[in-house]
Design an enzyme around this catalytic site. Structure first.
Site, PDB file in Angstrom:
ATOM      1  CB  ALA A   3      -0.626  -0.332   1.490  1.00 24.54           C
ATOM      2  CB  SER A  49      -0.448  11.136   3.326  1.00 27.73           C
ATOM      3  OG  SER A  49      -0.296  10.725   4.871  1.00 27.73           O
ATOM      4  CB  ALA A  52       5.415   5.534   3.937  1.00 29.16           C
ATOM      5  CD  GLN A  53       6.846   3.589  -2.364  1.00 29.53           C
ATOM      6  OE1 GLN A  53       6.610   4.605  -2.682  1.00 29.53           O
ATOM      7  NE2 GLN A  53       7.074   2.501  -3.070  1.00 29.53           N
ATOM      8  CB  VAL A  54       3.173  -0.173   3.443  1.00 35.11           C
ATOM      9  CG1 VAL A  54       3.422  -1.327   4.534  1.00 35.11           C
ATOM     10  CG2 VAL A  54       3.234   0.882   4.546  1.00 35.11           C
ATOM     11  CE  LYS A  74       4.756   4.983   7.617  1.00 38.65           C
ATOM     12  NZ  LYS A  74       3.289   6.041   8.855  1.00 38.65           N
ATOM     13  CG  ASP A  93      -4.517   9.513  10.147  1.00 39.65           C
ATOM     14  OD1 ASP A  93      -5.569  10.092   9.967  1.00 39.65           O
ATOM     15  OD2 ASP A  93      -3.579   9.439   9.351  1.00 39.65           O
TER      16      ASP A  93
HETATM   17  N1  LIG Z   1       1.705  -3.569   9.616  1.00 33.44           N
HETATM   18  C1  LIG Z   1       1.259  -3.612   8.340  1.00 33.44           C
HETATM   19  N2  LIG Z   1       1.331  -5.026   7.930  1.00 33.44           N
HETATM   20  C2  LIG Z   1       0.469  -4.771   6.838  1.00 33.44           C
HETATM   21  N3  LIG Z   1       0.083  -3.892   5.774  1.00 33.44           N
HETATM   22  C3  LIG Z   1       0.215  -2.836   6.339  1.00 33.44           C
HETATM   23  C4  LIG Z   1       0.991  -1.976   7.773  1.00 33.44           C
HETATM   24  N4  LIG Z   1       1.328  -0.788   7.778  1.00 33.44           N
HETATM   25  C5  LIG Z   1       0.481  -0.208   6.741  1.00 33.44           C
HETATM   26  N5  LIG Z   1       0.180  -1.147   5.651  1.00 33.44           N
HETATM   27  C6  LIG Z   1      -0.652  -0.752   4.743  1.00 33.44           C
HETATM   28  O1  LIG Z   1      -0.212   0.750   4.528  1.00 33.44           O
HETATM   29  C7  LIG Z   1      -0.529   1.429   4.141  1.00 33.44           C
HETATM   30  C8  LIG Z   1       0.207   2.757   4.200  1.00 33.44           C
HETATM   31  O2  LIG Z   1       0.358   2.722   5.560  1.00 33.44           O
HETATM   32  P1  LIG Z   1       0.931   3.443   6.958  1.00 33.44           P
HETATM   33  O3  LIG Z   1      -1.193   4.319   7.018  1.00 33.44           O
HETATM   34  O4  LIG Z   1       1.463   3.497   7.724  1.00 33.44           O
HETATM   35  O5  LIG Z   1       1.699   5.184   5.962  1.00 33.44           O
HETATM   36  P2  LIG Z   1       1.202   7.021   5.820  1.00 33.44           P
HETATM   37  O6  LIG Z   1       2.115   7.203   5.152  1.00 33.44           O
HETATM   38  O7  LIG Z   1       1.415   7.390   7.603  1.00 33.44           O
HETATM   39  O8  LIG Z   1      -0.437   6.900   5.993  1.00 33.44           O
HETATM   40  P3  LIG Z   1      -1.901   8.087   5.992  1.00 33.44           P
HETATM   41  O9  LIG Z   1      -1.871   8.719   4.567  1.00 33.44           O
HETATM   42  O10 LIG Z   1      -2.372   7.208   6.596  1.00 33.44           O
HETATM   43  O11 LIG Z   1      -0.962   8.607   7.027  1.00 33.44           O
HETATM   44  C9  LIG Z   1      -1.970   1.285   5.363  1.00 33.44           C
HETATM   45  O12 LIG Z   1      -3.092   1.923   4.801  1.00 33.44           O
HETATM   46  C10 LIG Z   1      -2.409  -0.081   5.343  1.00 33.44           C
HETATM   47  O13 LIG Z   1      -2.205  -0.325   4.115  1.00 33.44           O
HETATM   48 FE   LIG Z   2      -2.020   5.846   7.335  1.00 35.82          FE
END
Ligand SMILES: Nc1ncnc2c1ncn2[C@@H]1O[C@H](COP(=O)(O)OP(=O)(O)OP(=O)(O)O)[C@@H](O)[C@H]1O
Ligand SMILES: [Fe+2]
Ligand SMILES: [Fe+2]
Lengths: 416, 361
Positions: free
Chosen positions: A118, A121, A123-125, A139, A272
């Site tokens: 995924a 905003s 990061a990507q995971v 992440k 969030d």
């Molecule tokens: N531990 C995990 N296991 C599986 N999928 C995960 C995990 N952590 C995050 N993800 C996936 O990755 C996506 C992005 O992670 P995360 O929300 O931490 O990033 P972000 O950039 O902080 O997002 P946001 O825009 O919500 O602040 C999540 O919506 C979820 O679908």
């Molecule tokens: Fe998130």
């Protein structure tokens, strides 16, 4: 500046036709007539957000969580901002991770998936496997995100000043913005996020129904977070929940229960709750993800919020007024009649004279609307993220078609 | 019962009341102000306290009870012997306060106020179409008035309503008067909600009943038991907060608890009356059969008494145990205080039988 041209475009497609209609003496366009306009607007907003990431994506996530407020075309288009933003190429990700960890990918991971799970905003995971075989999610912060967020925030601040200049009864936006800005700044520090995840996990140490992925601190840095990989159904996917034998009404109730426990009881919460950050497992566990935005409330504030919500739920005006004051809401005049007006307005929403213990989206909206219209000037900054959370929770509840009973979530035992 | 004198002129045998009547308080010579907060209820010319919403509610409950008796049915009695003692008991609580250890007592009093307020959830209980689920007629019973004012009156009494405080605010006032607005320990809610989280969703003891009916009866039985056992808590609160050695306002704080106690009596009475009316009737099951109301009510009460006597004493101790060792550190001699507390412990074994055991076979 991209945001400015987007604003101009939105103005052109919404306001000009409306103006023309008014001049021609025609009725206001209906939502159905506006659907193509909403679709075009959403596409434009999305394009800008995807190009800019950061704060713009955050704004779109908020829009896409409030299906009860925004038109369906908008919600449908923007919901990919929750977790399906187009990813950065793998070469960039690899370089970023290796730079952060100070070693080649292969030294830490036995396997690293090139395609992300995924992306949102900041990061990507990516899915990966550690040398010891543990399945993890990694992440990775977008490389240029710090600069982007800084610019965004400057622009936002200008926008707010601009707005305050024109609004005849402005909410004091700046303190609110400052609170949001401070936390956005924190969000870029993944060490802080790891600590927040640990804290929330501790809150639910005695409750196996709430899951917070474990962090691998030895492989994490300020910009790379390695954590236990989890999987579940995105909380707003109603059909998928039902197909897994889950009752959406129960999901809403458990979600409310978890947030009530964090906010009111523990005074520390994941701030969030957009649908991308919430999953439900087929065995009825709620997974909380993404602790980038987390908030610690001052001591005693949780009890104050409890009093506010409790008095709302039980239609007790005088207790509600005391709670507003205790939480640091201030009126321009210092006159408490304003609070009485706000409470009456909110309570008037309930036809039966009772909310049936439910914290409805109408209530959240009515609260903000009432605050805006009456001369309450100061919303305490500690309330900002709390209000945002309840707004998101209302949106999710609306999407799932069920409301939570807040008294029950607070521990009052099951209602009938 | 404080409402008796006011209701003399109302026909004692009336069995049907409008919702507004059951919610009616009448006028008072003076309002009840608790800790600066206007509360429900008030005082008559002679200065006697009269509970809120009792002008019609009390005579109504009495009329329904009289009718039950006329028809030869007993009123449900919850045995007081099943009531676990309060922990810490009055002597232990006083000892803690005398040694400057206030947090545990402030916490207990705050939990009491919150739990009282939670009573408001009774208004969210769904009332099914009883006329179709009960074989015998229900006109002119408490049962027929549950959704027509009885639950709502109960909810308002507990959590306050509109510009009046209820029991929640009255307990807060009693606490703040007696202990001079103490600081509330930050972990009060965490402990309460943690306990809630550990609880499992109860299984359905009578799956053959309409689910809404079963839930309503189960909640009523639960609340009835809680209300009756609360008498022990009120007694504890009264004795502690009216003790001049530990209370800064023995008269005012004690009086406040006494008013709350007076207000509770209509709750106990309407709940046991309605449950007794069910006991005297027959319930339809979803598969077209019938079930005696008595077996259902007694079955529910049995389970609740069994669980409460088993879990409640432990919960109260757990609430305190972790924090007690920490809290007594402010005392001049913590270890001696702990020993003295132990010596004052109330011995209690739950009764072997609840008295509501399902008949064998
Ligand atoms: N531990 C995990 N296991 C599986 N999928 C995960 C995990 N952590 C995050 N993800 C996936 O990755 C996506 C992005 O992670 P995360 O929300 O931490 O990033 P972000 O950039 O902080 O997002 P946001 O825009 O919500 O602040 C999540 O919506 C979820 O679908
Ligand atoms: Fe998130
Ligand atoms: Fe009560």
């Amino acid at each position: 500046m991209r945001v400015a041209s987007l604003a101009a475009y939105l103005y052109a497609i919404y306001k000009l036709p409306a103006l023309a209609r008014r001049l021609l003496g025609r009725a206001k366009a209906t939502d159905r007539e506006l659907a193509p306009t909403h679709r075009r607007a959403a596409a434009a907003i999305l394009a800008t957000a995807l190009a800019m990431r950061g704060v713009m994506i955050k704004a779109c996530q908020a829009i896409a969580t409030r299906a009860d407020v925004f038109p369906p075309e908008m919600v449908e288009t923007l919901k990919q901002c929750h977790d399906a933003v187009p990813a950065k190429p793998f070469a960039e990700v690899r370089a970023a991770v290796e730079r952060e960890l100070g070693k080649p990918l292969g030294a830490v991971f036995a396997r690293f998936e090139e395609a992300p799970i995924a992306a949102a905003s900041l990061a990507q995971v990516h899915g990966a496997t550690l040398a010891d075989g543990a399945e993890v999610a990694v992440k990775v912060q977008y490389p240029d995100i710090e600069e982007i967020v800084r610019t965004d925030l400057r622009n936002l601040e200008r926008l707010c000043r601009f707005y305050e200049w024109f609004d005849p009864q402005p909410l004091e936006l700046l303190p609110l913005l400052q609170e949001l800005t401070r936390h956005l700044g924190y969000e870029l520090d993944f060490r802080r996020e790891a600590a927040s995840a640990d804290r929330v996990r501790a809150i639910f140490a005695d409750d196996a129904r709430v899951v917070v992925p474990r962090i691998h601190p030895e492989h994490s840095t300020g910009r790379v977070l390695v954590m236990e990989r989890v999987s579940g159904i995105k909380i707003t996917e109603k059909a998928a929940l039902e197909a897994a034998g889950l009752d959406p009404a129960e999901v809403v109730q458990e979600l409310m229960g978890a947030y009530v426990r964090m906010i009111l009881a523990a005074g520390f919460f994941q701030a969030d709750p957009h649908p991308g950050n919430l999953m439900v497992t087929p065995d009825r566990k709620l997974i909380l993800l993404d602790f980038g935005l987390a908030k610690e409330l001052p001591e005693g504030y949780g009890l104050g919020l409890f009093e506010l919500m409790f008095s709302m739920m039980t239609l007790n005006e005088s207790a509600m007024i005391r709670a507003f004051q205790e939480l640091g809401f201030e009126t321009k005049t210092g006159n408490t009649d304003t609070f009485l007006l706000i409470t009456r307005r909110m309570l008037a929403r309930s036809e039966s004279g009772s909310f049936e213990g439910e914290f409805t989206e109408e209530m959240t909206d009515e609260l903000f609307e009432a605050i805006r219209q009456d001369p309450v000037v100061k919303v305490p900054s500690d309330f900002v993220l709390v209000g945002r959370v309840f707004s998101f929770l209302s949106g999710i509840a609306h999407t799932l078609g069920h409301r939570a009973n807040v008294l029950a979530a607070m521990g009052a035992g099951p209602p009938g | 019962m404080s409402a008796a004198s006011d209701s003399a002129e109302i026909a004692p045998d009336r069995l049907t009341y409008a919702r507004d009547e059951l919610l009616e308080s009448g006028s008072y010579a003076a309002p009840l102000i608790a800790g600066g907060v206007r509360c429900h209820g008030g005082f008559d010319e002679s200065g006697a306290y009269r509970s809120p919403r009792t002008i019609h509610r009390m005579p109504a409950v009495r009329a329904w009870q009289a009718r039950l008796a006329r028809d030869g049915h007993a009123l449900l009695e919850i045995p007081r012997a099943a009531m676990p003692p309060q922990y810490p008991n009055v002597e232990q609580a006083a000892l803690l306060l005398e040694n400057g250890v206030r947090d545990p007592i402030v916490r207990t009093l705050t939990v009491i106020s919150i739990v009282e307020g939670f009573g408001a959830i009774i208004r969210d209980v769904r009332v099914p179409d009883l006329a179709s689920l009960v074989v015998e007629p229900i006109e002119g019973t408490a049962l027929a008035h549950l959704g027509g004012g009885l639950f709502e009156a109960h909810a308002r009494d507990e959590s306050g309503w509109k510009d009046e405080g209820g029991h929640k605010q009255m307990w807060e006032a009693a606490r703040d008067l007696a202990l001079e607005k103490p600081k509330i320990p930050g972990d009060v809610l965490l402990r309460m909600m943690g306990r809630q989280a550990a609880r499992r969703r109860p299984e359905r003891p009578f799956p053959q009943l309409d689910e809404t009916l079963e839930r309503m009866l189960a909640i009523m039985a639960q609340v009835l038991v809680v209300e009756i056992f609360a008498e022990g808590t009120f007694d504890w609160g009264y004795r502690l907060l009216s003790n001049p050695k530990v209370s800064a306002a023995p008269e005012a704080a004690g009086a406040m608890v006494a008013h709350i106690r007076a207000d509770e009596s209509p709750h106990v009475e309407y709940l046991r009356t309605a449950l007794s009316e069910v006991r005297a009737r027959t319930l339809r099951t979803v598969d077209g059969k019938t079930l005696s109301g008595r077996s259902v009510v007694d079955g529910l009460v049995h389970r609740i008494l069994r669980d409460v006597t088993r879990t409640r004493p432990q919960e109260q101790r757990d609430d305190l145990r972790d924090s007690l060792a920490e809290a007594v550190k402010v005392a001049p001699n913590p270890q001696r205080l702990l020993d003295e507390l132990g010596a004052l412990d109330t011995e209690w074994t739950p009764p072997a039988h609840t008295g509501f055991e399902p008949a064998a076979g």
